[in-house]
Design a protein around this motif. Structure first.
Motif, mmCIF file in Angstrom:
data_model
loop_
_atom_site.group_PDB
_atom_site.id
_atom_site.type_symbol
_atom_site.label_atom_id
_atom_site.label_comp_id
_atom_site.label_asym_id
_atom_site.label_seq_id
_atom_site.Cartn_x
_atom_site.Cartn_y
_atom_site.Cartn_z
ATOM 1 N N HIS A 76 14.983 -4.828 -2.143
ATOM 2 C CA HIS A 76 13.894 -5.252 -3.024
ATOM 3 C C HIS A 76 13.084 -4.026 -3.460
ATOM 4 N N ARG A 77 12.634 -4.045 -4.704
ATOM 5 C CA ARG A 77 11.810 -2.964 -5.232
ATOM 6 C C ARG A 77 10.536 -3.574 -5.801
ATOM 7 N N TRP A 78 9.402 -3.185 -5.210
ATOM 8 C CA TRP A 78 8.120 -3.709 -5.655
ATOM 9 C C TRP A 78 7.239 -2.579 -6.170
ATOM 10 N N THR A 79 6.367 -2.887 -7.124
ATOM 11 C CA THR A 79 5.459 -1.881 -7.664
ATOM 12 C C THR A 79 4.019 -2.096 -7.210
ATOM 13 N N ARG A 80 3.761 -3.172 -6.466
ATOM 14 C CA ARG A 80 2.426 -3.430 -5.919
ATOM 15 C C ARG A 80 2.597 -4.077 -4.549
ATOM 16 N N LEU A 81 1.680 -3.769 -3.651
ATOM 17 C CA LEU A 81 1.729 -4.406 -2.339
ATOM 18 C C LEU A 81 1.574 -5.920 -2.460
ATOM 19 N N GLU A 82 0.805 -6.355 -3.464
ATOM 20 C CA GLU A 82 0.610 -7.796 -3.647
ATOM 21 C C GLU A 82 1.904 -8.521 -3.996
ATOM 22 N N ASP A 83 2.905 -7.772 -4.474
ATOM 23 C CA ASP A 83 4.170 -8.398 -4.853
ATOM 24 C C ASP A 83 5.088 -8.645 -3.662
ATOM 25 N N VAL A 84 4.776 -8.042 -2.520
ATOM 26 C CA VAL A 84 5.615 -8.235 -1.334
ATOM 27 C C VAL A 84 5.431 -9.665 -0.841
ATOM 28 N N PRO A 85 6.488 -10.471 -0.809
ATOM 29 C CA PRO A 85 6.332 -11.891 -0.470
ATOM 30 C C PRO A 85 6.014 -12.095 1.011
ATOM 31 N N ALA A 86 5.226 -13.102 1.291
ATOM 32 C CA ALA A 86 4.846 -13.410 2.672
ATOM 33 C C ALA A 86 6.073 -13.731 3.522
ATOM 34 N N GLU A 87 7.089 -14.331 2.892
ATOM 35 C CA GLU A 87 8.273 -14.728 3.652
ATOM 36 C C GLU A 87 9.099 -13.530 4.126
ATOM 37 N N LEU A 88 8.763 -12.326 3.652
ATOM 38 C CA LEU A 88 9.452 -11.142 4.175
ATOM 39 C C LEU A 88 9.193 -11.006 5.669
ATOM 40 N N GLY A 89 8.016 -11.446 6.100
ATOM 41 C CA GLY A 89 7.678 -11.391 7.511
ATOM 42 C C GLY A 89 7.192 -10.022 7.944
ATOM 43 N N PRO A 90 6.964 -9.824 9.249
ATOM 44 C CA PRO A 90 6.523 -8.530 9.764
ATOM 45 C C PRO A 90 7.575 -7.446 9.493
ATOM 46 N N THR A 91 7.126 -6.201 9.505
ATOM 47 C CA THR A 91 8.017 -5.116 9.101
ATOM 48 C C THR A 91 7.956 -3.932 10.051
ATOM 49 N N VAL A 92 8.987 -3.095 9.937
ATOM 50 C CA VAL A 92 8.942 -1.707 10.384
ATOM 51 C C VAL A 92 8.819 -0.885 9.109
ATOM 52 N N ALA A 93 7.792 -0.051 9.017
ATOM 53 C CA ALA A 93 7.487 0.591 7.740
ATOM 54 C C ALA A 93 7.327 2.097 7.893
ATOM 55 N N THR A 94 7.436 2.781 6.777
ATOM 56 C CA THR A 94 7.195 4.214 6.723
ATOM 57 C C THR A 94 6.621 4.555 5.364
#
Length: 321
Positions: free
Chosen positions: A2-20
């Motif tokens: 998935h490629r998003w241009t805003r944090l608001e576009d990240v869907p809630a159903e993605l769930g918790p993450t490991v991020a960098t």
């Protein structure tokens, strides 16, 4: 991926993450060490793996006079991040206003609220927030405060027995020097410049070596002037097409034998092919090895002899590789 241009576009159903986070300019081996840790931890914990990157480069916004040359286009960076196995990438538009976020505000907005990160993986030289005042120690403190783990990944690498690191700074210097052995070792692949093929002076065709000339707005840092062995790739063709990836001799510079070229150009002669019509096509030019610097020849005969030698050397090198 998935490629998003805003944090608001990240869907809630993605769930918790490991991020960098990072600029990931070039997505070199140091970056991939971090990304591998992200994807491994995400797999172990059953979480989504996400990277946060920025466009344009922060230095280009804050100090445009010191903006570094872009090693790879945004599209190429995203393709490489996808190859690393990430589930998603957030490309945040970097603005002067965004740069004023404090380290804590940046972390809360990005990792706590935006990505619900359970783990944040960073390189040992990561900086973030206002005036780059946040560092690894800051991230650890904020992780304890806001409930996420912090993993610090060593990205030093092993150039010259550890004397030089896998870094975008070292990579840019290697490209500026035409040192493709170092550049490609950091990248773990040939360095790429991409652009549309445009009409030039047609001098190569007149000499029997028709070249694909890239437009002046080609993307990717152009290495030092000289002649290189490499590849011309045509991304619009299917992967299994016989003309998708073609061996080439590549010239970079102003062509000092002639006096009518003022801007640096990148032109690639596809070895032993006189039948290609590439005008208007976007191609990728991959640099494998520098053969020589640019030379001003006293006659066309001398130039022709050298071009024949360059083509022979390119053919031998690419067949070996």
């Amino acid at each position: 991926m998935h490629r998003w241009t805003r944090l608001e576009d990240v869907p809630a159903e993605l769930g918790p993450t490991v991020a960098t986070l990072g600029n990931f300019d070039g997505v070199h081996q140091g970056h991939r060490a971090v990304l591998e840790t992200v994807t491994d931890l995400a797999r172990e914990r059953g979480l989504a793996s996400v990277a946060v990157t920025f466009d344009p480069h922060p230095v280009a916004v804050l100090h445009p006079e010191r903006a570094p040359q872009e090693i790879a286009s945004l599209e190429h960076r995203l393709d490489l991040l996808e190859e690393a196995g990430l589930d998603g990438v957030v490309v945040i538009e970097f603005t002067a206003e965004y740069a004023r976020l404090s380290p804590e505000d940046f972390v809360v907005e990005t990792f706590v609220d935006g990505l619900r990160a359970e783990v944040v993986v960073v390189g040992q030289d990561t900086r973030f927030g206002l005036h780059n005042s946040g560092d690894v120690g800051t991230m650890r403190t904020l992780g304890e405060l806001h409930g996420f783990d912090v993993v610090v990944q060593d990205t030093a690498g092993g150039l010259d027995g550890g004397l030089r690191t896998w870094s975008s700074t070292v990579l840019r210097q290697a490209l500026a020097d035409g040192d493709m052995a170092t550049a490609n070792a950091i990248l773990d692949r040939p360095h790429r410049v991409s652009g549309e093929v445009v009409h030039g002076h047609h001098r190569g065709r007149e000499l029997g070596y028709p070249t694909a000339n890239l437009a002046f707005d080609a993307v990717g840092m152009v290495p030092a002037d000289g002649v290189y062995a490499g590849w011309l790739e045509r991304p619009d063709l299917p992967d299994d097409h016989p003309d998708r990836r073609l061996p080439a001799a590549i010239s970079v510079g102003t062509n000092p034998t002639f006096d009518d070229v003022e801007q640096r150009t990148v032109e690639a002669y596809v070895l032993d092919r006189l039948d290609l019509d590439l005008y208007g096509e976007v191609v990728w030019v991959d640099f494998v090895q520098r053969l020589r610097g640019n030379v001003r020849f006293d006659s066309l005969d001398e130039l022709m002899a050298q071009m024949a030698s360059d083509v022979d050397r390119s053919r031998d090198l690419l067949q070996q590789g």
